[in-house]
Scaffold this motif. Structure first.
Motif, PDB file in Angstrom:
ATOM      1  N   PHE A 154      -0.886  -4.892  -8.387  1.00 47.79           N
ATOM      2  CA  PHE A 154      -0.752  -3.955  -9.585  1.00 47.79           C
ATOM      3  C   PHE A 154       0.373  -4.023 -10.523  1.00 47.79           C
ATOM      4  O   PHE A 154       0.083  -4.162 -11.824  1.00 47.79           O
ATOM      5  CB  PHE A 154      -0.791  -2.372  -9.003  1.00 47.79           C
ATOM      6  N   TRP A 155       1.603  -4.051  -9.985  1.00 45.72           N
ATOM      7  CA  TRP A 155       2.661  -4.422 -10.667  1.00 45.72           C
ATOM      8  C   TRP A 155       2.624  -5.693 -11.268  1.00 45.72           C
ATOM      9  O   TRP A 155       3.113  -6.011 -12.608  1.00 45.72           O
ATOM     10  CB  TRP A 155       3.829  -4.220 -10.003  1.00 45.72           C
TER      11      TRP A 155
ATOM     12  N   GLN B 299      -0.783  -5.065 -14.037  1.00 40.95           N
ATOM     13  CA  GLN B 299      -0.779  -3.864 -15.100  1.00 40.95           C
ATOM     14  C   GLN B 299       0.240  -3.644 -15.576  1.00 40.95           C
ATOM     15  O   GLN B 299       0.623  -3.020 -16.754  1.00 40.95           O
ATOM     16  CB  GLN B 299      -1.447  -2.479 -14.203  1.00 40.95           C
ATOM     17  N   ILE B 300       1.568  -4.111 -15.062  1.00 40.16           N
ATOM     18  CA  ILE B 300       2.884  -3.736 -15.521  1.00 40.16           C
ATOM     19  C   ILE B 300       3.274  -5.134 -16.333  1.00 40.16           C
ATOM     20  O   ILE B 300       3.724  -5.083 -17.279  1.00 40.16           O
ATOM     21  CB  ILE B 300       3.847  -3.256 -14.520  1.00 40.16           C
TER      22      ILE B 300
ATOM     23  N   GLN C 278       0.602  -7.117 -18.564  1.00 40.57           N
ATOM     24  CA  GLN C 278       0.166  -6.233 -19.692  1.00 40.57           C
ATOM     25  C   GLN C 278       1.471  -6.223 -20.540  1.00 40.57           C
ATOM     26  O   GLN C 278       1.273  -6.181 -21.918  1.00 40.57           O
ATOM     27  CB  GLN C 278      -0.200  -4.996 -19.295  1.00 40.57           C
ATOM     28  N   SER C 279       2.716  -6.029 -19.897  1.00 38.86           N
ATOM     29  CA  SER C 279       4.117  -6.146 -21.128  1.00 38.86           C
ATOM     30  C   SER C 279       4.150  -7.286 -21.765  1.00 38.86           C
ATOM     31  O   SER C 279       4.509  -7.163 -22.784  1.00 38.86           O
ATOM     32  CB  SER C 279       5.067  -5.614 -19.958  1.00 38.86           C
TER      33      SER C 279
ATOM     34  N   ASN D 147      -8.924  -7.382 -19.352  1.00 34.13           N
ATOM     35  CA  ASN D 147      -9.924  -6.170 -19.450  1.00 34.13           C
ATOM     36  C   ASN D 147     -11.306  -6.483 -18.992  1.00 34.13           C
ATOM     37  O   ASN D 147     -12.181  -5.802 -18.524  1.00 34.13           O
ATOM     38  CB  ASN D 147      -9.828  -5.405 -20.472  1.00 34.13           C
TER      39      ASN D 147
ATOM     40  N   VAL E 111       4.473   0.270 -21.401  1.00 34.58           N
ATOM     41  CA  VAL E 111       3.382   0.227 -20.397  1.00 34.58           C
ATOM     42  C   VAL E 111       3.926   1.272 -19.203  1.00 34.58           C
ATOM     43  O   VAL E 111       2.967   1.695 -18.516  1.00 34.58           O
ATOM     44  CB  VAL E 111       3.241  -1.303 -19.812  1.00 34.58           C
TER      45      VAL E 111
ATOM     46  N   LYS F 228       2.798   4.653 -19.837  1.00 38.04           N
ATOM     47  CA  LYS F 228       1.172   4.862 -19.887  1.00 38.04           C
ATOM     48  C   LYS F 228       0.774   4.619 -18.788  1.00 38.04           C
ATOM     49  O   LYS F 228      -0.176   5.512 -18.457  1.00 38.04           O
ATOM     50  CB  LYS F 228       0.727   3.503 -20.706  1.00 38.04           C
ATOM     51  N   ASN F 229       1.366   4.007 -17.829  1.00 36.10           N
ATOM     52  CA  ASN F 229       0.815   3.914 -16.268  1.00 36.10           C
ATOM     53  C   ASN F 229       1.332   5.216 -15.483  1.00 36.10           C
ATOM     54  O   ASN F 229       0.610   5.664 -14.411  1.00 36.10           O
ATOM     55  CB  ASN F 229       1.093   2.754 -15.548  1.00 36.10           C
ATOM     56  N   PHE F 230       2.384   5.861 -15.637  1.00 36.92           N
ATOM     57  CA  PHE F 230       3.181   6.821 -14.949  1.00 36.92           C
ATOM     58  C   PHE F 230       3.288   8.144 -15.423  1.00 36.92           C
ATOM     59  O   PHE F 230       3.781   9.045 -14.939  1.00 36.92           O
ATOM     60  CB  PHE F 230       4.278   6.363 -14.258  1.00 36.92           C
TER      61      PHE F 230
END
Length: 353
Positions: free
Chosen positions: A42-43, A46-47, A50-51, A249, A288, A291-293
């Protein structure tokens, strides 16, 4: 002439790019390379990834605004066009058209997206300030509605799903670790390319045009041509970031290029700082993470309110974003250290008399 003098004169000079490397640069590079080895999937995606690719898209805006003085709100639109073209020319699971392999579809998508960015430049370079912002925003909105209503090519509101990521060297590049390293390689290449262009003749001319376009025109430089070329370069950078966006995506739709994502790129670039290529990546990391947290702090519907308040707070305190805040803090620490050293030296001088 002594041997030492002869040896000193024949010793090769250290390259300028090597002199510019600082210990903190090496530490950041090592951290980025080792990050997926210790982070969860995930990190990692998604983090981290994506960043990186959002930072690449925002970097294209930074190149135009920071070095060219042109604030364009169509960079996410260009990135979306690249994603759409890959979906059209390559394979997808909802509305297959050409079915080309990725090695053939990707160059075509990049060329079309870059050409579209050049067209935006041709339309907007004769304007400045708020007029450039409004024209590029209008182009982005027009493309959004066109993609939403066109079913023959863009498949309307549904868009395209099932977009395959590259597969090669025995790896599926959508897997967390390979995708992160692909994003890191693209981000590093884009960052170094912008640094190189900023120091090149073209980049220096573009910055001079930003500072005084009338004087550069009087000196014989083709101001509009330089601006159009800058739009093309920024468009290519945004297009590459757009490919990573849709590969993560696995789909592209009108929502990809809606007004929200378009404004998000502006927010990322401004929050990080528009005066240095590292700024968009700093802004992307903060965006990011929020947005995720943000849903752990407030409801998802109020995320835009939260990021808007953060945007206003940072801009009011530092027009150069987080990078400006860092430099202000560093300057204050340096000034405080100098004052302490001056006071210590003064005390020693007074006591020695």
């Amino acid at each position: 002439m002594s041997w030492a003098t002869t040896n000193a004169t024949t010793k090769p000079a250290t390259p300028a790019w090597l002199k510019a490397i600082r210990p903190q640069h090496v530490l950041v590079a090592l951290f980025l390379v080792a990050y997926p080895l210790v982070a969860s999937p995930f990190w990692t995606v998604q983090i981290g990834a994506q960043s990186l690719f959002l930072g690449v898209i925002a970097l294209s805006l930074m190149f135009l605004a920071g070095y060219g003085g042109m604030v364009s709100l169509s960079q996410m639109t260009v990135a979306g066009v690249a994603g759409y073209m890959v979906a059209v020319f390559a394979t997808n699971s909802t509305h297959p058209l050409f079915g080309w392999p990725l090695w053939a579809a990707v160059p075509i998508a990049l060329v079309i997206a870059t050409a579209f960015a050049i067209l935006i430049g041709i339309i907007s370079v004769r304007t400045a300030g708020i007029y450039t912002i409004m024209i590029t925003l209008a182009i982005g909105v027009a493309v959004f509605y066109f993609a939403q209503q066109n079913y023959a090519i863009f498949n309307g509101h549904s868009g395209f799903a099932g977009l395959p990521a590259p597969v090669g060297l025995g790896l599926d590049w959508r897997e967390p670790m390979p995708f992160y390293y692909m994003s890191l390689a693209v981000a590093a290449a884009a960052y170094l390319a912008v640094l190189y262009l900023a120091r090149s003749t073209f980049g220096l001319t573009l910055q001079a045009i930003r500072d005084n376009a009338r004087r550069m025109n009087a000196l014989g430089f083709n101001v509009n041509l330089h601006r159009v070329v800058a739009h093309g370069v920024a468009g290519l950078i945004a297009a590459v970031g757009g490919l990573l966006y849709v590969w993560m995506n696995g789909r592209v739709s009108p929502g990809t290029i809606d007004i929200g994502p378009v404004i998000d790129i502006l927010v990322i670039a401004v929050i990080g700082g528009l005066r240095h290529p590292i700024g968009p990546f700093i802004g992307a990391v903060l965006f990011v993470l929020m947005k995720n947290f943000a849903i752990d702090l407030i409801s998802p519907e109020r995320f835009n309110t939260l990021i808007g308040l953060i945007f206003l707070g940072i801009v009011l305190v530092s027009p150069d974003g987080l990078l400006g805040l860092w430099r202000q803090a560093a300057d204050r620490l340096k000034a405080a250290g100098s004052n302490r050293q001056w006071g210590s030296n003064s005390w020693r001088n007074n006591n020695s008399k």
